[in-house]
Design an enzyme around this catalytic site. Structure first.
Site, PDB file in Angstrom:
ATOM      1  N   PHE A 163       1.349  -1.460   0.279  1.00  0.00           N
ATOM      2  CA  PHE A 163       0.008  -0.059  -0.058  1.00  0.00           C
ATOM      3  C   PHE A 163       1.618   1.367   0.012  1.00  0.00           C
ATOM      4  CE2 PHE A 163      -3.989   0.451   1.427  1.00  0.00           C
ATOM      5  CZ  PHE A 163      -5.222  -0.432   0.912  1.00  0.00           C
ATOM      6  N   GLN A 188      -8.462  13.966   4.175  1.00  0.00           N
ATOM      7  CA  GLN A 188      -8.145  12.842   3.675  1.00  0.00           C
ATOM      8  C   GLN A 188      -8.888  13.244   2.220  1.00  0.00           C
ATOM      9  OE1 GLN A 188      -7.177   8.632   3.537  1.00  0.00           O
ATOM     10  NE2 GLN A 188      -5.461   9.425   3.613  1.00  0.00           N
ATOM     11  N   HIS A 208      -9.144  10.467  -0.974  1.00  0.00           N
ATOM     12  CA  HIS A 208      -8.167   9.174  -1.494  1.00  0.00           C
ATOM     13  C   HIS A 208      -8.567  10.204  -3.176  1.00  0.00           C
ATOM     14  CE1 HIS A 208      -7.995   5.043  -2.840  1.00  0.00           C
ATOM     15  NE2 HIS A 208      -7.933   5.153  -1.561  1.00  0.00           N
ATOM     16  N   LEU A 228     -16.221   4.890  -3.849  1.00  0.00           N
ATOM     17  CA  LEU A 228     -14.124   3.967  -3.371  1.00  0.00           C
ATOM     18  C   LEU A 228     -13.756   2.601  -4.360  1.00  0.00           C
ATOM     19  CD1 LEU A 228     -11.863   5.141  -1.646  1.00  0.00           C
ATOM     20  CD2 LEU A 228     -11.805   2.510  -0.526  1.00  0.00           C
ATOM     21  N   GLU A 244      -7.098   0.657  -2.869  1.00  0.00           N
ATOM     22  CA  GLU A 244      -5.939   1.445  -3.503  1.00  0.00           C
ATOM     23  C   GLU A 244      -4.510   0.482  -3.733  1.00  0.00           C
ATOM     24  OE1 GLU A 244      -4.090   4.633  -0.419  1.00  0.00           O
ATOM     25  OE2 GLU A 244      -2.112   3.422  -0.757  1.00  0.00           O
ATOM     26  N   ARG A 267      -1.419   9.415  -0.015  1.00  0.00           N
ATOM     27  CA  ARG A 267      -2.665  10.110  -1.036  1.00  0.00           C
ATOM     28  C   ARG A 267      -2.563  11.125  -1.017  1.00  0.00           C
ATOM     29  NH1 ARG A 267      -6.575   5.529   2.816  1.00  0.00           N
ATOM     30  NH2 ARG A 267      -6.191   3.676   1.404  1.00  0.00           N
ATOM     31  N   HIS A 320     -12.518  10.822   2.079  1.00  0.00           N
ATOM     32  CA  HIS A 320     -12.585   9.529   2.579  1.00  0.00           C
ATOM     33  C   HIS A 320     -12.287   9.684   3.842  1.00  0.00           C
ATOM     34  CE1 HIS A 320     -11.900   5.418   1.830  1.00  0.00           C
ATOM     35  NE2 HIS A 320     -10.670   5.435   2.544  1.00  0.00           N
ATOM     36  N   ARG A 378      -3.156   9.883   6.731  1.00  0.00           N
ATOM     37  CA  ARG A 378      -3.418   8.978   7.188  1.00  0.00           C
ATOM     38  C   ARG A 378      -3.012   7.928   6.434  1.00  0.00           C
ATOM     39  NH1 ARG A 378      -7.277   4.235   6.761  1.00  0.00           N
ATOM     40  NH2 ARG A 378      -8.251   5.746   5.597  1.00  0.00           N
TER      41      ARG A 378
HETATM   42  P1  FAD Z   1     -17.299   3.314  11.849  1.00  0.00           P
HETATM   43  O1  FAD Z   1     -17.291   2.107  10.968  1.00  0.00           O
HETATM   44  O2  FAD Z   1     -17.473   4.005  11.144  1.00  0.00           O
HETATM   45  O3  FAD Z   1     -18.774   2.949  12.691  1.00  0.00           O
HETATM   46  C1  FAD Z   1     -19.059   4.137  13.246  1.00  0.00           C
HETATM   47  C2  FAD Z   1     -20.355   3.646  14.313  1.00  0.00           C
HETATM   48  O4  FAD Z   1     -20.847   5.002  14.891  1.00  0.00           O
HETATM   49  C3  FAD Z   1     -21.347   3.145  13.417  1.00  0.00           C
HETATM   50  O5  FAD Z   1     -21.672   1.347  14.168  1.00  0.00           O
HETATM   51  C4  FAD Z   1     -22.197   4.006  13.383  1.00  0.00           C
HETATM   52  O6  FAD Z   1     -23.732   2.926  13.481  1.00  0.00           O
HETATM   53  C5  FAD Z   1     -22.355   4.683  15.018  1.00  0.00           C
HETATM   54  N1  FAD Z   1     -22.921   5.473  14.965  1.00  0.00           N
HETATM   55  C6  FAD Z   1     -21.980   7.146  14.087  1.00  0.00           C
HETATM   56  N2  FAD Z   1     -23.186   7.576  15.332  1.00  0.00           N
HETATM   57  C7  FAD Z   1     -24.032   7.460  16.349  1.00  0.00           C
HETATM   58  C8  FAD Z   1     -25.215   7.927  16.996  1.00  0.00           C
HETATM   59  N3  FAD Z   1     -25.298   9.477  16.859  1.00  0.00           N
HETATM   60  N4  FAD Z   1     -25.130   7.686  17.849  1.00  0.00           N
HETATM   61  C9  FAD Z   1     -25.126   5.714  17.593  1.00  0.00           C
HETATM   62  N5  FAD Z   1     -24.409   5.550  16.780  1.00  0.00           N
HETATM   63  C10 FAD Z   1     -23.822   5.816  15.697  1.00  0.00           C
HETATM   64  N6  FAD Z   1      -9.094   2.131   6.047  1.00  0.00           N
HETATM   65  C11 FAD Z   1      -8.149   0.831   6.429  1.00  0.00           C
HETATM   66  O7  FAD Z   1      -7.237   0.406   7.680  1.00  0.00           O
HETATM   67  N7  FAD Z   1      -7.768   0.251   5.472  1.00  0.00           N
HETATM   68  C12 FAD Z   1      -8.853  -0.215   4.408  1.00  0.00           C
HETATM   69  O8  FAD Z   1      -9.128  -1.111   3.888  1.00  0.00           O
HETATM   70  C13 FAD Z   1      -9.817   0.861   4.400  1.00  0.00           C
HETATM   71  N8  FAD Z   1     -10.785   0.920   3.364  1.00  0.00           N
HETATM   72  C14 FAD Z   1     -11.613   1.749   2.904  1.00  0.00           C
HETATM   73  C15 FAD Z   1     -12.541   1.604   2.491  1.00  0.00           C
HETATM   74  C16 FAD Z   1     -13.351   2.675   2.300  1.00  0.00           C
HETATM   75  C17 FAD Z   1     -14.616   2.967   1.087  1.00  0.00           C
HETATM   76  C18 FAD Z   1     -13.568   3.711   3.286  1.00  0.00           C
HETATM   77  C19 FAD Z   1     -15.106   4.491   3.222  1.00  0.00           C
HETATM   78  C20 FAD Z   1     -12.933   3.642   4.707  1.00  0.00           C
HETATM   79  C21 FAD Z   1     -11.925   3.291   4.912  1.00  0.00           C
HETATM   80  N9  FAD Z   1     -10.688   2.755   5.633  1.00  0.00           N
HETATM   81  C22 FAD Z   1     -10.087   1.960   5.210  1.00  0.00           C
HETATM   82  C23 FAD Z   1     -10.884   4.072   6.368  1.00  0.00           C
HETATM   83  C24 FAD Z   1     -11.761   2.507   7.700  1.00  0.00           C
HETATM   84  O9  FAD Z   1     -13.095   1.940   7.186  1.00  0.00           O
HETATM   85  C25 FAD Z   1     -12.644   3.726   8.693  1.00  0.00           C
HETATM   86  O10 FAD Z   1     -12.009   4.659   9.362  1.00  0.00           O
HETATM   87  C26 FAD Z   1     -12.862   2.458   9.889  1.00  0.00           C
HETATM   88  O11 FAD Z   1     -13.684   1.398   9.728  1.00  0.00           O
HETATM   89  C27 FAD Z   1     -13.471   3.959  11.336  1.00  0.00           C
HETATM   90  O12 FAD Z   1     -14.645   2.631  11.887  1.00  0.00           O
HETATM   91  P2  FAD Z   1     -15.079   2.693  13.646  1.00  0.00           P
HETATM   92  O13 FAD Z   1     -14.707   2.072  14.172  1.00  0.00           O
HETATM   93  O14 FAD Z   1     -13.914   4.423  13.496  1.00  0.00           O
HETATM   94  O15 FAD Z   1     -15.944   3.467  13.068  1.00  0.00           O
END
Ligand code: FAD
Length: 602
Positions: free
Chosen positions: A121, A238, A240, A254, A257, A313, A379, A414
Site C-alpha cells: 500500500f 483525506q 482519496h 471508493l 488502493e 494519498r 474519504h 493517514r
Molecule cells: P465505523 O466503522 O464507521 O463505525 C461507526 C459506528 O458509529 C457505526 O456503528 C455507527 O452506526 C455509529 N454511530 C455514529 N454516530 C452515532 C450516533 N450518533 N449514535 C449511535 N451510533 C452512532 N481503512 C483501512 O485501514 N484499510 C482499508 O482497507 C480501508 N478501506 C476503506 C474503504 C472504504 C470504502 C472506506 C469508506 C474507508 C476505508 N478505510 C480503510 C477507513 C476505515 O474503514 C474507517 O476509518 C474505519 O472503519 C472507521 O471505523 P470506526 O470504528 O472508527 O467507525
C-alpha cells in the site's frame, strides 16, 4: 412524561465499527457491564466497507519489517504532525491485534508458506497489509461482532445518541450517561454510565463527493465538543485519489488502493503515466524515477524504489487534480486507472473481486479488459477528539474516544491500512481504561430528570417550528459549499466564503422545520444530524483558514509549501462561550524522545 426508557451500565460504547466493538470486548473482559449503541444495524458500520487491509509490521513477506519501520512510515506519511506516542503504540501493538483477530476466527489470505499474507500500500516501505481479498473490513466486523455477542455484550441497534449527559456537581463535569432515540419508533432512551467511549467514525457526509456512508455525519466529534472536549487536526481531511466518477449515482464510491498496490497505474488522456512528474522532494530518495525500476519493485523491493503511484494519498490526489485541471482528464472528468494491461484477468478477479463486480455492475466496465475512470473523493478525517495517547481519555472525565473519531494518530495524512489497525489498538486501550475508570469510582455520577428533559426538549425542537427550511436543502447547500470551498485545494478567500456560508446555514438550521411525527422519520433524523455536520464543518474551515501552509491533507494555494513553524504546532478546536460555534487555539506538538528522533536521521 415519566415514561422514558432507562438503563444503566458501567461502560457505554457509542458505535459498532471496528473501534467500538474492540473497545466493548476489552471493557467486558476487564469486568465492566458494557453496552454498545449504534445508529445502523449491527454489522452495517462503516468498517464493513474497508477493502484493502490492516497495516501491521508482522514481517511475513519481508523479515526486514518491524515496528520501527512502520512507525517511521506513519510519521513521514503524516508529515511529522502525528502524536508520536500514538504512532509508536500503534506500530508496536498492531501485529498482536491482528494475531488475536485470527485466534478469534478471522480467515486471512495466506502466503505460500501459510502465514498471513501482506500486501503493498502507499507510503508503507514493505508489504504490510493483512487482508481478506478486498473485503477485509467485512471479515474484521464479522469476527469482532461474533465475539462481542458471544461474550454477552448488550447491543442497542438503530438507536442514535443525540446528547452526552454530564454530572456537573463539585464543579468537575463528569460523564453520567447518554441520551438518544430509537430510529424506528422515535421513542427516547437514556443510558446511565460513568464511562462513555465514542467510536462514531467520520464526517464525510458534509462533503458532496465522498466514499463515506450516510452514517458519517460527525456525531461523535460534535457530541464531544458540546460536552467540553477538544478536537485537534480538523483541517486535515483525506481526499482519496481514487473514487468512481461515473455514473453520477455512484460518484465518490471508493476504488481501493489495492488496485495500485497490486500493479495498477494512473494515466492521463494522452496515455501518459503522469505520476513520475509529481514526485515531491520529500519522497524522491525512496521513489522510483523510471517505469522500469517501478515495475521491478513489485518483485524485488530490496533493490528498487516504489512506484510513484504508491506515494501517500495526499500526493497522488493532488497530482490527479492537477492533470484534470490541465485538461488531460478522462471523458467523465476523472483520470484512468489501468490494471487490465498490467495483470492477467484471473489474477485481477482473485485479488480484487469486489472491484471487479463493482465496476461490472455499476458502470458496465470490465476492469480485466479496460481501464477505470477515477477521481479524488472525500474519504477520511485525520482530525478528531483530542485524547491521551495511552488511555484515549478526552478532556472530559469519563469520556473516551477511539477510531476515526479520535485525532492525533495520523497527523496531517493517514496511510492506507493504518485505520483498521488503529481501531484495534486504540479500541482495546479505550475499553480497558474506561472499565478501569468505572471500577475505580467511589461515587457514581448522577443523571437527573432535568438532564433527560433537556435532551428530550432539544430533540423535538424541529417539530415546533413552522415555515422554516427543510433539512434536505440545508444539507445539500452545506455539501456543495464544503466540496467547492473547503475541498482538496484551498485559499483564504474561499475559506472565508465558506465560513460566511456556514454561519448562514446555521441560522437557517435554527428554524428548520420537519413534518410528520417521531415514528420513523428520516427528515427529523437529518435535522438532528445537521447540527453536528455544521459544527464539524465550521471546525474544519476555521482550522483550514488558520493553517497558513500546505501539509498532508491540507493544501493551500496561497501557501503552497510546508512551513517549519507550522510543523511544530497543532490547532485545537473547542466549543465557544455561546455554545453555537467553535474557537481555535494553537498548541505545541508533544516532543518526541531523542531515541525515536534518530529514526528520521538519514
Ligand atoms: P465505523 O466503522 O464507521 O463505525 C461507526 C459506528 O458509529 C457505526 O456503528 C455507527 O452506526 C455509529 N454511530 C455514529 N454516530 C452515532 C450516533 N450518533 N449514535 C449511535 N451510533 C452512532 N481503512 C483501512 O485501514 N484499510 C482499508 O482497507 C480501508 N478501506 C476503506 C474503504 C472504504 C470504502 C472506506 C469508506 C474507508 C476505508 N478505510 C480503510 C477507513 C476505515 O474503514 C474507517 O476509518 C474505519 O472503519 C472507521 O471505523 P470506526 O470504528 O472508527 O467507525
Amino acid at each position: 412524561e415519566g415514561g422514558i426508557e432507562r438503563h444503566s451500565y458501567d461502560v457505554v460504547v457509542v458505535g459498532a465499527g471496528g473501534a467500538g466493538l474492540r473497545a466493548a470486548i476489552a471493557a467486558h473482559e476487564a469486568g465492566a457491564d458494557t453496552a454498545i449503541v449504534c445508529k445502523s444495524l449491527l454489522g452495517k458500520a462503516h468498517t464493513v466497507m474497508a477493502e484493502g487491509g490492516i497495516a501491521a509490521a508482522m514481517g511475513n513477506r519481508w523479515p526486514e519489517d518491524n515496528w520501527e519501520v512502520h512507525f517511521r512510515d506513519t510519521m513521514r506519511g503524516g508529515k511529522m504532525l502525528n502524536n508520536w506516542r500514538m504512532a509508536q503504540l500503534h506500530a508496536q501493538e498492531a501485529p498482536e491485534r491482528v494475531m488475536e483477530l485470527e485466534d478469534w476466527g478471522a480467515l486471512f489470505d495466506r502466503t505460500e508458506d501459510g502465514l498471513i499474507s501482506q500486501r503493498d500500500f502507499g507510503g508503507h516501505r514493505y508489504a504490510r497489509l493483512a487482508h481478506v481479498g478486498d473485503r477485509t473490513g467485512l471479515e474484521m466486523i464479522r469476527t469482532l461482532q461474533q465475539r462481542a455477542v458471544q461474550v454477552g455484550i448488550d447491543v442497542f441497534m438503530e438507536c442514535t445518541v443525540t446528547e452526552l449527559l454530564l454530572d456537573q456537581e463539585d464543579g468537575d463535569p463528569r460523564i453520567s450517561g447518554v441520551f438518544g432515540y430509537w430510529r424506528e419508533t422515535g421513542r427516547f432512551v437514556t443510558i446511565e454510565a460513568p464511562s462513555v467511549i465514542l467510536a462514531t467514525g467520520g464526517i464525510g457526509k458534509s462533503f458532496k463527493v465522498t466514499s463515506n456512508s450516510w452514517e458519517y455525519t460527525g456525531d461523535g466529534h460534535a457530541l464531544a465538543l458540546r460536552a467540553g472536549a477538544s478536537l485537534i487536526n480538523m483541517e486535515f481531511v483525506q481526499f482519496h485519489p481514487t473514487g468512481m466518477v461515473w455514473p453520477p449515482s455512484v460518484k465518490g464510491l471508493l476504488v481501493t488502493e489495492s488496485v495500485r498496490g497490486d500493479g495498477g497505474i494512473l494515466k492521463n488522456s494522452e496515455g501518459k503515466r503522469f505520476m513520475f512528474d509529481y514526485i515531491p522532494e520529500f519522497f524522491r530518495s525512496e521513489t522510483a524515477d523510471t517505469e522500469e525500476e517501478a515495475d521491478r519493485w513489485y518483485d524485488d523491493k530490496a533493490n528498487n524504489r516504489r512506484p510513484p503511484e504508491l506515494l501517500p494519498r495526499d500526493e497522488v490526489a493532488r497530482a490527479i487534480n492537477s492533470e484534470i485541471k490541465a485538461g488531460r482528464g478522462s471523458p467523465h472528468g476523472g483520470i484512468f486507472l489501468d490494471i487490465a494491461s498490467r495483470r492477467d484477468a484471473d489474477y485481477i478477479r482473485k485479488r480484487l473481486p469486489s472491484m471487479y463486480h463493482q465496476f461490472k455492475e455499476l458502470a458496465d466496465v470490465d476492469i480485466t479488459a479496460e481501464p477505470m475512470e477515477i477521481g479524488p473523493t472525500c474519504h477520511y478525517v485525520m482530525g478528531g477528539i483530542e485524547v491521551d495517547p495511552d488511555t484515549q481519555q478526552s478532556a472530559v472525565t469519563g469520556l473516551y474516544a477511539a477510531g476515526e473519531v479520535s485525532g492525533g494518530m495520523h497527523g496531517s495524512n493517514r496511510l492506507g491500512g493504518n485505520s483498521l489497525s488503529d481501531l484495534l489498538v486504540f479500541g482495546r486501550r479505550a475499553g480497558e481504561a474506561a472499565a478501569a475508570h468505572a471500577a475505580g469510582l467511589e461515587k457514581r455520577p448522577v443523571l437527573t430528570d432535568d438532564d433527560v428533559r433537556s435532551g428530550e426538549w432539544r430533540a423535538v425542537a424541529p417539530f415546533n417550528v413552522e415555515g422554516g427550511d427543510n433539512p434536505y436543502t440545508i444539507q445539500q447547500d452545506l455539501q456543495q459549499t464544503m466540496n467547492d470551498l473547503v475541498g482538496i485545494i484551498r485559499t483564504a478567500s474561499e475559506l472565508e466564503g465558506a465560513l460566511a456560508e456556514i454561519e448562514a446555514l446555521k441560522r437557517r438550521a435554527q428554524s428548520m422545520t420537519v413534518g410528520g411525527h417521531r415514528q420513523y422519520n428520516p427528515g427529523w433524523h437529518l435535522a438532528l444530524d445537521l447540527h453536528n455536520m455544521l459544527l464539524v464543518s465550521e471546525s474544519i474551515a476555521k482550522a483550514a483558514l488558520a493553517r497558513e501552509e500546505s501539509r498532508g491533507g491540507h493544501t493551500r494555494d496561497d501557501f503552497p509549501k510546508p512551513s517549519p513553524e507550522w510543523g511544530t504546532r497543532n490547532l485545537v478546536v473547542r466549543l465557544d462561550e455561546a455554545g453555537t460555534g467553535v474557537t481555535l487555539t494553537e498548541q505545541a506538538l508533544p516532543e518526541m524522545p531523542d531515541e525515536l528522533k534518530s529514526y528520521f536521521e538519514e
